[in-house]
Design a protein around this motif. Structure first.
Motif, PDB file in Angstrom:
ATOM      1  N   ASN A  13       0.794  -1.225   0.000  1.00  0.00           N
ATOM      2  CA  ASN A  13       0.000   0.000   0.000  1.00  0.00           C
ATOM      3  C   ASN A  13       0.830   1.280   0.000  1.00  0.00           C
ATOM      4  O   ASN A  13       0.278   2.368  -0.183  1.00  0.00           O
ATOM      5  CB  ASN A  13      -0.917   0.030   1.232  1.00  0.00           C
ATOM      6  N   TRP A  14       2.119   1.172   0.231  1.00  0.00           N
ATOM      7  CA  TRP A  14       2.940   2.369   0.384  1.00  0.00           C
ATOM      8  C   TRP A  14       3.424   2.908  -0.954  1.00  0.00           C
ATOM      9  O   TRP A  14       3.731   2.144  -1.882  1.00  0.00           O
ATOM     10  CB  TRP A  14       4.137   2.061   1.288  1.00  0.00           C
ATOM     11  N   GLY A  15       3.530   4.227  -1.033  1.00  0.00           N
ATOM     12  CA  GLY A  15       4.094   4.886  -2.198  1.00  0.00           C
ATOM     13  C   GLY A  15       5.441   5.499  -1.859  1.00  0.00           C
ATOM     14  O   GLY A  15       5.980   5.317  -0.762  1.00  0.00           O
ATOM     15  N   LYS A  16       5.976   6.259  -2.791  1.00  0.00           N
ATOM     16  CA  LYS A  16       7.303   6.842  -2.599  1.00  0.00           C
ATOM     17  C   LYS A  16       7.333   7.809  -1.419  1.00  0.00           C
ATOM     18  O   LYS A  16       8.328   7.896  -0.699  1.00  0.00           O
ATOM     19  CB  LYS A  16       7.746   7.566  -3.873  1.00  0.00           C
ATOM     20  N   THR A  17       6.234   8.526  -1.193  1.00  0.00           N
ATOM     21  CA  THR A  17       6.188   9.476  -0.084  1.00  0.00           C
ATOM     22  C   THR A  17       6.383   8.778   1.255  1.00  0.00           C
ATOM     23  O   THR A  17       7.176   9.221   2.104  1.00  0.00           O
ATOM     24  CB  THR A  17       4.855  10.249  -0.080  1.00  0.00           C
ATOM     25  N   GLU A  18       5.664   7.676   1.449  1.00  0.00           N
ATOM     26  CA  GLU A  18       5.796   6.926   2.707  1.00  0.00           C
ATOM     27  C   GLU A  18       7.192   6.322   2.853  1.00  0.00           C
ATOM     28  O   GLU A  18       7.774   6.332   3.937  1.00  0.00           O
ATOM     29  CB  GLU A  18       4.747   5.825   2.781  1.00  0.00           C
ATOM     30  N   LEU A  19       7.719   5.794   1.757  1.00  0.00           N
ATOM     31  CA  LEU A  19       9.042   5.177   1.803  1.00  0.00           C
ATOM     32  C   LEU A  19      10.122   6.211   2.122  1.00  0.00           C
ATOM     33  O   LEU A  19      10.980   5.986   2.987  1.00  0.00           O
ATOM     34  CB  LEU A  19       9.345   4.490   0.476  1.00  0.00           C
ATOM     35  N   ASP A  20      10.074   7.336   1.425  1.00  0.00           N
ATOM     36  CA  ASP A  20      11.063   8.387   1.675  1.00  0.00           C
ATOM     37  C   ASP A  20      10.952   8.925   3.095  1.00  0.00           C
ATOM     38  O   ASP A  20      11.958   9.215   3.756  1.00  0.00           O
ATOM     39  CB  ASP A  20      10.891   9.528   0.671  1.00  0.00           C
ATOM     40  N   GLY A  21       9.722   9.071   3.570  1.00  0.00           N
ATOM     41  CA  GLY A  21       9.509   9.550   4.928  1.00  0.00           C
ATOM     42  C   GLY A  21      10.079   8.601   5.966  1.00  0.00           C
ATOM     43  O   GLY A  21      10.690   9.035   6.958  1.00  0.00           O
TER      44      GLY A  21
END
Length: 245
Positions: A171-179
């Motif tokens: 469910n995660w996108g780049k925003t969540e991963l980078d965060g």
């Protein structure tokens, strides 16, 4: 706890219903609670791998971590694997390499990637991983839906080839991963800064242009989008060495 293969589809369906909107840490905790020592993580130590590896280090640092050392990896990936494992205190990493006999039969000159990328992936990735996973009932992947292709409809928990697969980051996108990377001060793979958002073997991995899909640099110029370890195979695939690879 070991589960009969007949039970695993039902277990996967139940867990997916329970966890499809859960935080990745919750998914991992449920996976460990359900399968214990019969659970492994498969990691490429690639561009986004630090997130899942860090979560595992907080829940079960001795979890078996399967790393496919294909013999065709970037030197930066091998260094990153060594340094990140030490930083996170992961003690269960297993380096999986292609069998000598398989290479002697299928790729004696290490040039198979030039003529048949599917066969090259099969002998260097699929067969070593299939063999290693025979002792486990379930495994964890780092796949995400935002990578596109066949991953767009990726469930959080699924059953494949007689095993249960957990995809905690689906469910995660780049925003969540980078965060998450920033929050926990996790080091990036050194090739990310050079334009590689997805990293595999050096012959088949290219940097991408801004705005391209994350995996556009993998097998660029071909229709191939997956190495084969996430593609359903015949029950006797593990023993199919030297045949239709």
């Amino acid at each position: 706890m070991a589960y009969d293969q007949i039970d695993r589809p039902q277990i996967a369906l139940r867990l997916d219903a329970e966890l499809r909107h859960a935080h990745p840490m919750t998914v991992l905790e449920s996976a460990v609670e359900t399968f214990g020592d019969k659970l492994a993580l498969v990691s490429s130590f690639g561009a986004e791998s630090a997130v899942l590896l860090h979560m595992v280090s907080k829940i079960k640092p001795d979890m078996p971590v399967m790393f496919l050392d294909t013999g065709m990896l970037f030197g930066q990936t091998l260094d990153y694997r060594k340094n990140l494992a030490a930083k996170l205190g992961l003690t269960g990493i297993r380096d999986l390499r292609p069998a000598f006999q398989d290479l002697a039969t299928a790729d004696p000159e290490a040039k198979l990637w030039k003529t048949d990328t599917d066969a090259c992936c099969h002998v260097r990735k699929v067969l070593p991983l299939d063999r290693a996973l025979t002792e486990f009932d379930a495994w964890i992947t780092g796949r995400k839906r935002f990578h596109g292709g066949d991953r767009l409809s990726l469930p959080v928990v699924e059953q494949a080839d007689g095993q249960v697969k957990f995809n905690p980051l689906a469910n995660w996108g780049k925003t969540e991963l980078d965060g998450y990377m920033a929050e926990h001060d996790l080091p990036a793979h050194p090739l990310v800064a050079q334009g590689f958002p997805s990293i595999g073997c050096w012959p088949c991995t290219n940097p991408v242009e801004e705005g391209q899909d994350v995996r556009a640099g993998r097998w660029a110029g071909s229709e191939k989008t997956e190495c084969g370890i996430h593609v359903a195979r015949a029950p006797d695939a593990v023993s199919n060495v030297g045949g239709d690879i």
